[in-house]
Write an enzyme that holds these catalytic residues in place. Structure first.
Site, PDB file in Angstrom:
ATOM      1  CG  ASP A 226     -12.445   3.712   5.370  1.00  0.00           C
ATOM      2  OD1 ASP A 226     -11.882   2.721   4.847  1.00  0.00           O
ATOM      3  OD2 ASP A 226     -11.822   4.721   5.764  1.00  0.00           O
TER       4      ASP A 226
ATOM      5  CE  LYS B   2     -11.047   9.681   5.985  1.00  0.00           C
ATOM      6  NZ  LYS B   2     -11.845   8.430   5.829  1.00  0.00           N
TER       7      LYS B   2
ATOM      8  CG  ASP C 116     -10.350   4.018   8.978  1.00  0.00           C
ATOM      9  OD1 ASP C 116      -9.789   3.977   7.875  1.00  0.00           O
ATOM     10  OD2 ASP C 116      -9.727   3.885  10.060  1.00  0.00           O
ATOM     11  CG  ASN C 117      -9.258   7.179   8.146  1.00  0.00           C
ATOM     12  OD1 ASN C 117     -10.023   6.731   7.290  1.00  0.00           O
ATOM     13  ND2 ASN C 117      -8.008   6.734   8.270  1.00  0.00           N
TER      14      ASN C 117
ATOM     15  CD  GLU D  50      -5.169   3.552   6.329  1.00  0.00           C
ATOM     16  OE1 GLU D  50      -5.514   3.665   7.514  1.00  0.00           O
ATOM     17  OE2 GLU D  50      -5.734   4.144   5.423  1.00  0.00           O
TER      18      GLU D  50
HETATM   19  C1  LIG Z   1      -2.620   5.186   4.028  1.00  0.00           C
HETATM   20  O1  LIG Z   1      -2.917   6.492   4.429  1.00  0.00           O
HETATM   21  C2  LIG Z   1      -3.649   7.197   3.468  1.00  0.00           C
HETATM   22  C3  LIG Z   1      -3.713   8.599   3.917  1.00  0.00           C
HETATM   23  C4  LIG Z   1      -2.527   9.356   3.964  1.00  0.00           C
HETATM   24  C5  LIG Z   1      -2.568  10.696   4.302  1.00  0.00           C
HETATM   25  C6  LIG Z   1      -3.807  11.276   4.583  1.00  0.00           C
HETATM   26  C7  LIG Z   1      -4.966  10.535   4.555  1.00  0.00           C
HETATM   27  C8  LIG Z   1      -4.926   9.175   4.265  1.00  0.00           C
HETATM   28  C9  LIG Z   1      -6.201   8.398   4.280  1.00  0.00           C
HETATM   29  C10 LIG Z   1      -6.334   7.276   5.106  1.00  0.00           C
HETATM   30  C11 LIG Z   1      -7.527   6.567   5.120  1.00  0.00           C
HETATM   31  O2  LIG Z   1      -7.729   5.472   5.923  1.00  0.00           O
HETATM   32  C12 LIG Z   1      -8.606   6.960   4.302  1.00  0.00           C
HETATM   33  N1  LIG Z   1      -9.779   6.256   4.331  1.00  0.00           N
HETATM   34  C13 LIG Z   1     -10.782   6.627   3.483  1.00  0.00           C
HETATM   35  N2  LIG Z   1     -10.712   7.670   2.651  1.00  0.00           N
HETATM   36  C14 LIG Z   1      -9.592   8.433   2.610  1.00  0.00           C
HETATM   37  O3  LIG Z   1      -9.553   9.403   1.838  1.00  0.00           O
HETATM   38  C15 LIG Z   1      -8.461   8.075   3.458  1.00  0.00           C
HETATM   39  C16 LIG Z   1      -7.266   8.804   3.449  1.00  0.00           C
HETATM   40 MG   LIG Z   2      -9.787   4.901   6.079  1.00  0.00          MG
END
Ligand SMILES: COCc1ccccc1-c1cc(O)c2[nH]cnc(=O)c2c1
Ligand SMILES: [Mg+2]
Length: 215
Positions: free
Chosen positions: A141, A144, A169-170, A199
């Site tokens: 996590d 990416k 994740d993601n 999330e």
């Molecule tokens: C709450 O949305 C955050 C968000 C918003 C826009 C783009 C990306 C992300 C995001 C979401 C994730 O779960 C992530 N998990 C781990 N490292 C990350 O950089 C990361 C970035």
């Molecule tokens: Mg994440």
């Protein structure tokens, strides 16, 4: 990302959560992120998917890459069996400092060990440093663009074994296309996709990918 979120969530937890109550700390973080400001914790909805795979694996040695404020480490720590442990890698010392405070506040400091540094610098020595031969469960996590590189590193270092569960994740948003292509086309991984939402959002798609290592 907003560099100021971590100190705010730490302050909010210290003031509003019950010391030593890991479930309450998780709830307080989720309520804050739904009502005050979104943060990049795996969150409650994808967190439930993580919980289910974690319980199915019932792991002894757990590796997380990307600790952030410690939210997912806390989710997993509350489901750990006796004498099991979580090692979580965090490159940002600011995030690691906050995570350590939140994990300690929740009373999980003996179950969760934060390893500070970049994943490609920490992984080569993690086995001897942590007294672990292989990991039973891995949660990826972090950035990416590093998912695929780090999974290959885990394989090459012999840090995963027959049956190790890897949760990522993601895989939709922000997305990790090279990682998905790698695990789904490799005969060494059995993959399952779990569609969900980003999330703390209701209208943005995301997903978790489970990959069982079968070399
Ligand atoms: C709450 O949305 C955050 C968000 C918003 C826009 C783009 C990306 C992300 C995001 C979401 C994730 O779960 C992530 N998990 C781990 N490292 C990350 O950089 C990361 C970035
Ligand atoms: Mg994440």
């Amino acid at each position: 990302h907003d560099e100021e979120f971590p100190p705010r969530i730490l302050d909010h937890v210290m003031k509003n959560a019950i010391k030593g109550d890991v479930t309450n700390v998780i709830d307080v973080i989720d309520k804050y992120c739904w009502s005050v400001e979104i943060a990049m914790n795996v969150g409650d909805v994808k967190g439930a998917i993580l919980d289910k795979s974690f319980l199915e694996a019932s792991p002894k040695n757990v590796l997380e890459i990307g600790c952030y404020c410690g939210y997912s480490a806390l989710r997993m720590s509350r489901l750990l069996k006796e004498d099991a442990k979580i090692f979580t890698i965090e490159a940002s010392s600011q995030y690691a400092d906050v995570a350590q405070e939140i994990i300690s506040f929740a009373g999980m400091e003996k179950k969760v060990q934060i390893l500070r540094g970049l994943s490609d610098e920490v992984l080569p020595t993690i086995a001897e440093k942590c007294g672990v031969r292989t990991f039973d469960f891995v949660f990826i996590d972090h950035a990416k663009e590093l998912y695929k590189r780090d999974l290959i590193m885990l394989e090459n270092l012999g840090l995963i074994r027959q049956g190790t569960t890897i949760m990522a994740d993601n895989v939709i948003f922000p997305g990790c296309p090279d990682y998905l292509e790698y695990v789904r086309n490799s005969p060494k991984f059995e993959c399952t996709n779990y569609p969900s939402k980003l999330e703390y959002c209701e209208n943005r798609e995301d997903a978790m990918e489970k990959s069982i290592y079968l070399p």
